[in-house]
Write a protein that holds these residues in place. Structure first.
Motif, short mmCIF file in Angstrom:
data_model
loop_
_atom_site.label_atom_id
_atom_site.label_comp_id
_atom_site.label_asym_id
_atom_site.label_seq_id
_atom_site.Cartn_x
_atom_site.Cartn_y
_atom_site.Cartn_z
N ASP A 1 1.02 -1.15 -0.08
CA ASP A 1 0.00 -0.02 0.12
C ASP A 1 0.77 1.27 -0.09
OD1 ASP A 1 -2.46 -1.37 -0.17
OD2 ASP A 1 -2.83 -1.35 2.23
N LEU A 2 2.14 1.34 0.73
CA LEU A 2 2.86 2.22 0.77
C LEU A 2 3.76 2.70 -0.58
CD1 LEU A 2 4.77 2.25 4.24
CD2 LEU A 2 3.06 3.86 3.49
N PRO B 1 7.01 6.93 7.97
CA PRO B 1 7.97 7.28 8.92
C PRO B 1 9.38 7.12 8.27
CG PRO B 1 6.80 5.12 9.73
CD PRO B 1 6.56 5.59 8.27
N LEU C 1 13.05 4.37 -1.26
CA LEU C 1 12.58 5.54 -0.64
C LEU C 1 12.11 5.13 0.79
CD1 LEU C 1 12.29 8.82 -0.57
CD2 LEU C 1 9.96 8.28 -1.12
N LEU C 2 11.30 3.88 0.48
CA LEU C 2 10.46 3.20 1.64
C LEU C 2 11.76 2.44 2.69
CD1 LEU C 2 7.42 2.02 -0.02
CD2 LEU C 2 7.55 3.70 1.62
N SER D 1 13.26 4.98 4.58
CA SER D 1 12.73 5.58 5.76
C SER D 1 12.66 4.36 6.77
CB SER D 1 11.34 5.70 5.21
OG SER D 1 10.42 4.48 5.25
N VAL E 1 10.71 9.52 6.16
CA VAL E 1 11.04 10.36 4.98
C VAL E 1 10.05 11.64 5.29
CG1 VAL E 1 10.48 10.35 2.68
CG2 VAL E 1 11.02 8.27 3.57
N GLU F 1 8.25 2.76 -9.31
CA GLU F 1 8.48 1.58 -8.25
C GLU F 1 9.71 1.42 -7.58
OE1 GLU F 1 7.08 -2.28 -9.62
OE2 GLU F 1 6.86 -3.04 -7.54
N PHE G 1 2.23 1.85 -3.44
CA PHE G 1 1.14 2.36 -4.51
C PHE G 1 1.09 3.98 -3.95
CE2 PHE G 1 -3.47 3.41 -4.77
CZ PHE G 1 -3.39 3.71 -6.08
N TYR G 2 0.95 4.07 -2.92
CA TYR G 2 0.88 5.64 -2.41
C TYR G 2 2.05 6.48 -3.14
CZ TYR G 2 0.13 9.81 0.41
OH TYR G 2 -0.16 10.96 1.08
N CYS G 3 3.40 5.90 -2.96
CA CYS G 3 4.39 6.88 -3.63
C CYS G 3 4.03 6.73 -5.01
CB CYS G 3 5.69 5.90 -3.44
SG CYS G 3 6.23 5.79 -1.76
N ARG G 4 3.88 5.56 -5.76
CA ARG G 4 3.51 5.32 -7.14
C ARG G 4 2.67 6.35 -7.61
NH1 ARG G 4 3.70 -0.32 -9.72
NH2 ARG G 4 4.74 0.79 -11.51
N SER G 5 1.67 6.60 -6.94
CA SER G 5 0.17 7.58 -7.36
C SER G 5 0.74 8.92 -7.15
CB SER G 5 -0.97 7.11 -6.14
OG SER G 5 -0.47 7.96 -4.97
N ARG G 6 2.11 9.35 -6.70
CA ARG G 6 2.56 10.36 -6.69
C ARG G 6 3.63 10.70 -7.80
NH1 ARG G 6 -1.75 10.51 -4.41
NH2 ARG G 6 -2.24 11.86 -2.68
#
Lengths: 435, 251
Positions: free
Chosen positions: A382-383, B93, A400-401, A404, B95, A394, A385-390
């Motif tokens: 889901d995370l 978290p 990035l994740l 993080s 970022v 991928e 997807f959230y990044c990709r929707s922005r």
């Protein structure tokens, strides 16, 4: 059984027998009292290399892993250029402060930068008085360290001293033939002092190395100590490290470890909270891929009342890599009002990776708050997807994740220069992953 | 123009059909509202437009500016101008919001063939958009959405929307979890982004959001397709009569 004294009947493997031979021929060239070293080696022979039938070594069978006892590294013959040292340090080169450089386990005055600093006494194991192998029972790997240590930093931060910058201790391996590098540090921080110590293990040599390093750190009352440890540029090696730390009254200890791919690494972290209201804030990061094996085994011992301990351990594993986190918290009967929390989290990027997490609590006091948690998961789709929707592709979203994920462990580091260097090293590892 | 033609969608790993012949067009410059009871497929429509994995389009098509988006990855859709404001924005978290947004803005710029922004240029843009929308950009220094209130999360979504300059905005239950003050700020933000070049699809269960974001058209979604379409007065009718009429059709 492991601690039975005397007779070398525990030496069963070829490697163990080779250590005995190497010790005899190396002894004359090693600093400090020979008798003390003999005693230390005796403690090793009584135990042999630790193996999986010992609870603390269940996941890391050193007897199986150390197939060969690599000979002690000779003092480097080749000239090492200053820019080679800088290159080996990568993002760590900019960390501000005095620097002690040990090349293949021997102090290099040429590459060290440690002019007289008020409140700081710096020596090396090879020339320090009283730096002989200590007596007393120690585990086999530490006994081996005490027997073979060729050099190391011996540092005292005087009471009340607050030297600026970090004391950077660099262990550089230049070995072109397989070798063992054994170093031992002794750091004493006086009452009311504040200090930052960074231990770096870097490699410019091509040969596989076995490292055995130990650091004894004594933190005085009300002192504040930041202690970072990072392995950089190593591969296909065995790295054994032992920290033995005691924390005084109202003192604060903030250790941070970063272990990116380096073959087999085992960190033993032993912290004793000896003084009332002492505080420990540990953050650790293990990054493994390929056949990396990264084991971090901690024993946090609450002796005094009112102390607080925190451990946050983050692991990312890919390929067939394996990581181990064993965190034991012992709370003595008198250590009332102990507040201990531990968290170990792993992200698995491959179905073949393995994370073994073993928290242990041994509580003898009745008024304590202790907790531990452990998670092991894949990256949350889901995370992604959230990044990709922005609009983030991928691969970049994954990087990035992952960043993080380790970010909050890095955020615990107080010094900005160390935090930046850790971030860059972690990013470099992650980019290699997502490339 | 957004054209959804006879769209049939089921969950990828279940047989359950969620959208069952949905047809809808939203021209540029217009704001359309989708209203419907719980479980009618509203959020599925939003996710399918944005390309979330887990859904399977079994029939029909979605065209944006005349091109099918079905084969496009979510990030490609974002670059093509499609933006989904989430009902429940995700927390990331570690970022910082600014890092996240700069990565997004530059990734989109790269795909659109426009210039990537330097940090100072980006900061200038963030401050300008924040001021325009009356949103304090300080929150972007914190990790993405971590510890944000419901209102902060939605404000952050609107700010992201403004920065990514989409041409199709899909707002999924933007009013959920908002008190009246936050609702006003968020709605003002959305209204500020209304333009003749932009189509907007506002998905909501309640009419109250549509007092603030006044739609050009209202569509009632139930049982996986549009049951009724009308002007903004349709929302008021629904407010009075509820969804009973559309629910009973199921029985």
């Amino acid at each position: 059984m492991s601690m039975t004294p005397a007779t070398p009947t525990q030496l069963k493997t070829k490697a163990e027998a080779a250590y005995a031979e190497q010790f005899e021929s190396a002894l004359a060239g090693l600093p400090g009292a020979a008798d003390a070293r003999r005693a230390a080696f005796g403690r090793f022979t009584a135990q042999g290399l630790p193996h999986r039938r010992l609870e603390e070594w269940k996941y890391t069978d050193l007897r199986a892993a150390v197939k060969e006892a690599l000979p002690p590294a000779p003092a480097a013959k080749a000239v090492v250029a200053a820019n080679e040292v800088t290159a080996a340090l990568g993002p760590l080169a900019v960390i501000d402060g005095p620097r002690l450089v040990f090349i293949d386990g021997h102090f290099s005055a040429e590459h060290s930068v440690a002019s007289a600093i008020a409140g700081l006494s710096i020596a090396t194991l090879a020339n320090a008085a009283g730096a002989s192998a200590p007596a007393g029972d120690v585990p086999a790997t530490v006994a081996l360290n005490h027997a073979f240590a060729s050099d190391g930093a011996v540092v005292e931060v005087m009471a009340g001293a607050k030297p600026t910058g970090s004391l950077v201790i660099v262990f550089l391996s230049t070995a072109v033939r397989p070798a063992t590098i054994t170093t031992r540090n002794i750091i004493i921080v006086g009452a009311d002092a504040a200090a930052s110590v960074v231990e770096i293990h870097a490699q410019i040599g091509t040969a596989s190395t076995h490292t055995n390093t130990s650091t004894k750190l004594q933190i005085g009352d009300r002192a504040v100590v930041d202690h970072a440890k990072v392995i950089i540029g190593a591969s296909g090696a065995i790295h054994l490290a032992n920290w033995d730390v005691s924390i005084g009254i109202d003192a604060l200890y903030r250790p941070a470890q970063l272990t990116p791919s380096c073959g087999l690494a085992r960190h033993d972290v032993n912290v004793t909270l000896n003084g009332r209201n002492g505080k420990l804030d540990f953050s650790g990061i293990a990054l493994g891929r390929g056949s990396d094996h990264i084991d971090t085994t901690m024993v946090i011992h609450h002796v005094a009342p009112g102390c607080e301990s925190r451990e946050l351990f983050k692991t990312i594993l890919d390929g067939n890599a394996r990581a181990v986190f064993q965190g034991k918290v012992i709370v003595d009967k008198d250590a009332q009002k102990t507040d201990g929390k531990q968290m170990a989290k792993a992200l698995m990027l491959s179905p073949n990776a393995e994370f073994d997490s073993k928290p242990e609590l041994e509580i003898y006091a009745d008024d304590v708050a202790c907790g531990h948690g452990s998670t092991c998961a894949e990256i949350d789709p889901d995370l992604i997807f959230y990044c990709r929707s922005r609009g983030i592709p991928e691969a970049q979203a994954r990087a990035l994740l992952l960043e993080s994920f380790v970010g909050d462990a890095i955020d615990m580091i107080d010094r900005p220069d160390i935090r930046r260097a850790f971030t860059e090293i972690a990013q470099a590892w992650l980019t290699h992953k997502s490339a | 123009m957004l054209e959804i033609k006879n769209l049939h969608v089921k969950l990828a790993d279940e047989e359950k059909v969620i959208l069952d012949g949905l047809t809808l067009s939203v021209p540029k410059g217009e704001v359309h509202a989708i209203m419907g009871p719980n479980g009618s497929g509203k959020s599925t429509l939003a996710y399918v437009l944005a390309g979330r994995p887990g859904y399977e389009v079994t029939d029909g098509d979605i065209l944006w500016n005349g091109e099918s988006v079905l084969e496009m990855a979510p990030d490609e859709r974002a670059a093509a101008g499609i933006f989904l404001a989430f009902q429940y924005p995700m927390e990331i978290p570690g970022v910082a919001g600014l890092t996240f947004l700069r990565t997004a803005v530059n990734a989109v710029a790269k795909k659109r063939g426009t210039k990537e922004l330097t940090t100072p240029e980006f900061m200038k843009l963030v401050k300008a958009k924040g001021a325009e929308l009356n949103i304090d950009v300080e929150m972007l220094k914190r990790p993405v959405n971590v510890g944000f209130s419901g209102g902060e999360k939605k404000r952050s979504e609107i700010l992201q929307m403004a920065l990514l300059a989409p041409s199709l905005c899909v707002l999924d239950e933007t009013d959920s979890g908002l008190d009246i003050d936050a609702l006003k700020v968020v709605s003002d933000g959305v209204n500020a982004l209304r333009s003749k070049d932009r189509a907007m699809l506002v998905i909501t269960h309640y009419q109250r959001l549509l007092n603030h974001i006044v739609p050009d058209r209202v569509h009632v979604l139930a049982h996986g397709h549009i049951q009724k379409s009308g002007g903004k007065e349709l929302a008021l009718e629904l407010e009075k009569s509820g969804y009973a009429e559309y629910k009973s059709k199921a029985a």
